[in-house]
Enzyme design. Structure first.
Site, PDB file in Angstrom:
ATOM      1  N   ASP A  11      -1.475  -0.479   6.078  1.00  0.00           N
ATOM      2  CA  ASP A  11      -1.508   0.238   7.357  1.00  0.00           C
ATOM      3  C   ASP A  11      -2.917   0.361   7.916  1.00  0.00           C
ATOM      4  OD1 ASP A  11      -2.254   2.186   5.305  1.00  0.00           O
ATOM      5  OD2 ASP A  11      -2.273   3.606   6.969  1.00  0.00           O
ATOM      6  N   ASP A  17       0.869  -1.173   0.000  1.00  0.00           N
ATOM      7  CA  ASP A  17       0.000   0.000   0.000  1.00  0.00           C
ATOM      8  C   ASP A  17       0.916   1.235   0.000  1.00  0.00           C
ATOM      9  OD1 ASP A  17      -2.231   1.764   0.582  1.00  0.00           O
ATOM     10  OD2 ASP A  17      -1.494   1.797   2.659  1.00  0.00           O
ATOM     11  N   ARG A  50     -14.597  10.686  -0.605  1.00  0.00           N
ATOM     12  CA  ARG A  50     -14.541  11.352   0.708  1.00  0.00           C
ATOM     13  C   ARG A  50     -15.224  12.719   0.634  1.00  0.00           C
ATOM     14  NH1 ARG A  50      -8.810  10.631   2.046  1.00  0.00           N
ATOM     15  NH2 ARG A  50      -9.503   8.479   2.105  1.00  0.00           N
ATOM     16  N   ALA A  56      -7.881  19.684  -8.414  1.00  0.00           N
ATOM     17  CA  ALA A  56      -7.152  20.779  -7.737  1.00  0.00           C
ATOM     18  C   ALA A  56      -6.447  20.251  -6.500  1.00  0.00           C
ATOM     19  CB  ALA A  56      -8.125  21.900  -7.368  1.00  0.00           C
ATOM     20  N   LYS A  57      -7.106  19.348  -5.776  1.00  0.00           N
ATOM     21  CA  LYS A  57      -6.486  18.733  -4.593  1.00  0.00           C
ATOM     22  C   LYS A  57      -5.250  17.923  -4.991  1.00  0.00           C
ATOM     23  CE  LYS A  57      -5.845  15.015  -1.870  1.00  0.00           C
ATOM     24  NZ  LYS A  57      -5.574  13.602  -2.179  1.00  0.00           N
ATOM     25  N   GLU A  74      -0.939  11.086   5.059  1.00  0.00           N
ATOM     26  CA  GLU A  74      -2.331  11.570   5.200  1.00  0.00           C
ATOM     27  C   GLU A  74      -2.435  13.017   5.665  1.00  0.00           C
ATOM     28  OE1 GLU A  74      -4.838  10.576   3.790  1.00  0.00           O
ATOM     29  OE2 GLU A  74      -4.539   8.432   3.472  1.00  0.00           O
ATOM     30  N   ASP A  88      -0.291   5.098   0.896  1.00  0.00           N
ATOM     31  CA  ASP A  88      -0.595   6.099   1.932  1.00  0.00           C
ATOM     32  C   ASP A  88      -0.608   5.464   3.318  1.00  0.00           C
ATOM     33  OD1 ASP A  88      -1.015   8.472   0.325  1.00  0.00           O
ATOM     34  OD2 ASP A  88      -2.714   7.382  -0.511  1.00  0.00           O
ATOM     35  N   THR A 142      -4.912   5.688  -3.981  1.00  0.00           N
ATOM     36  CA  THR A 142      -4.647   6.999  -4.565  1.00  0.00           C
ATOM     37  C   THR A 142      -4.274   6.887  -6.048  1.00  0.00           C
ATOM     38  OG1 THR A 142      -3.726   9.157  -3.978  1.00  0.00           O
ATOM     39  CG2 THR A 142      -2.179   7.326  -4.052  1.00  0.00           C
ATOM     40  N   HIS A 152     -11.341  17.703  -6.945  1.00  0.00           N
ATOM     41  CA  HIS A 152     -10.346  16.679  -6.625  1.00  0.00           C
ATOM     42  C   HIS A 152      -9.097  16.828  -7.495  1.00  0.00           C
ATOM     43  CE1 HIS A 152      -8.582  12.572  -6.356  1.00  0.00           C
ATOM     44  NE2 HIS A 152      -8.760  12.856  -5.088  1.00  0.00           N
ATOM     45  N   LYS A 178     -12.329  11.569  -3.986  1.00  0.00           N
ATOM     46  CA  LYS A 178     -13.615  12.030  -4.548  1.00  0.00           C
ATOM     47  C   LYS A 178     -14.771  11.483  -3.709  1.00  0.00           C
ATOM     48  CE  LYS A 178     -12.635  10.646  -8.854  1.00  0.00           C
ATOM     49  NZ  LYS A 178     -11.165  10.584  -8.999  1.00  0.00           N
TER      50      LYS A 178
HETATM   51  C1  XBP Z   1      -5.564   6.111   1.201  1.00  0.00           C
HETATM   52  C2  XBP Z   1      -6.702   6.914   0.795  1.00  0.00           C
HETATM   53  C3  XBP Z   1      -6.557   7.911  -0.236  1.00  0.00           C
HETATM   54  C4  XBP Z   1      -5.941   9.228   0.134  1.00  0.00           C
HETATM   55  C5  XBP Z   1      -6.398  10.278  -0.854  1.00  0.00           C
HETATM   56  O1  XBP Z   1      -5.986   4.747   1.201  1.00  0.00           O
HETATM   57  O2  XBP Z   1      -7.796   6.681   1.226  1.00  0.00           O
HETATM   58  O3  XBP Z   1      -7.856   8.193  -0.630  1.00  0.00           O
HETATM   59  O4  XBP Z   1      -6.355   9.592   1.431  1.00  0.00           O
HETATM   60  O5  XBP Z   1      -6.111   9.902  -2.128  1.00  0.00           O
HETATM   61  P1  XBP Z   1      -4.955   3.538   1.031  1.00  0.00           P
HETATM   62  P2  XBP Z   1      -6.904  10.539  -3.400  1.00  0.00           P
HETATM   63  O6  XBP Z   1      -3.716   3.878   1.795  1.00  0.00           O
HETATM   64  O7  XBP Z   1      -5.692   2.376   1.630  1.00  0.00           O
HETATM   65  O8  XBP Z   1      -4.672   3.311  -0.430  1.00  0.00           O
HETATM   66  O9  XBP Z   1      -7.403  11.882  -3.010  1.00  0.00           O
HETATM   67  O10 XBP Z   1      -5.879  10.595  -4.502  1.00  0.00           O
HETATM   68  O11 XBP Z   1      -8.042   9.597  -3.744  1.00  0.00           O
HETATM   69 MG    MG Z   2      -2.942   3.086   3.534  1.00  0.00          MG
END
Ligand code: XBP
Ligand code: MG
Length: 232
Positions: A177, A9, A55, A78-79, A18, A11, A118, A76, A53
């Protein structure tokens, strides 16, 4: 079964990203004058919904604003632009043990891949900032959230990574995680190691092959091989 690949994974697992995602969301909301702000406490709850998106849509539902009053895809985008810029600026590091485990795994002949919620753009930004290399120089296969129909906890992104590796789930191990990530990996048939992160500490990781404070505790590829499910 013999271990042939590790599927990471991104993030929270490769790096504590995060808080950078949260800032990027808040900056994008402010730039568009929306008056929305996600505190750490709110974000912890919102993280239960994977995908940026999705979220944002959940947030709109919660504050009672119709989804069609906002171009969620544009917001999203822009984010994502803000996130990739922040990652480039921040000097974000990999979590403890990540670089060593990847290097040891590759030295031992294991293949390494990514399965993330992501987008590819965000993975590239993080790999450039942390490994100093594009993602495909480090990882043999990449499966990203923008390529699958259903995000974690659905198994889709892990199944895509396995397809790209050309391996059955019995020959790979997932490294996650979060509870959502663990469930996605298990639903794909993978054994899964969990290393809780800032926002996932305290979640229920029932079903994990191992829960560890950092990947440095795993004993390298030899330690990981002992976690594989026996053949049946
Ligand atoms: C991580 C997430 C992602 C990021 C945002 O999940 O939930 O959505 O927070 O990413 P994981 P985007 O670690 O389980 O993959 O805004 O690019 O969707
Ligand atoms: Mg993760």
């Amino acid at each position: 079964m013999a271990l042939e690949a590790l599927i990471f994974d991104v993030d929270g697992t490769l790096a504590e990203t995060e808080e950078v995602h949260r800032q990027a969301f808040n900056d994008a909301f402010a730039a568009q004058g929306l008056g929305w702000y996600w505190s750490q406490q709110a974000y912890r709850r919102l993280l239960g919904t994977t995908g940026g998106k999705e979220r944002i849509a959940r947030h709109m539902d919660e504050i009672g604003i119709a989804r069609d009053t906002c171009d969620i895809a544009a917001l999203h985008r822009a984010k994502t632009a803000r996130y990739t810029a922040l990652v480039a600026q921040r000097g974000l590091g990999l979590r403890a043990g990540v670089a060593d485990l990847i290097a040891q795994a590759q030295y031992a002949g294991l293949r390494v891949a990514i399965a993330t919620t992501t987008s590819r753009a965000n993975v590239e930004a993080l790999c450039t900032a942390t490994f100093g290399a594009p993602a495909n120089r480090v990882f043999e296969a990449l499966a990203c959230g923008d390529e699958v129909a259903r995000k974690k906890p659905a198994p889709d992104v892990f199944l895509l990574a396995l397809r790209r590796l050309g391996l059955p789930a019995t020959r790979a191990l997932a490294i996650e995680d979060s509870r959502n990530g663990l469930h996605a990996a298990r639903a794909a048939g993978l054994a899964c190691v969990v290393t809780p992160s800032l926002y996932t500490e305290g979640e229920d990781f029932t079903g994990a092959a191992r829960v560890c404070g950092s990947l440095a505790e795993l004993g390298g590829p030899a330690g990981l091989r002992t976690l594989m499910q026996p053949a049946h």
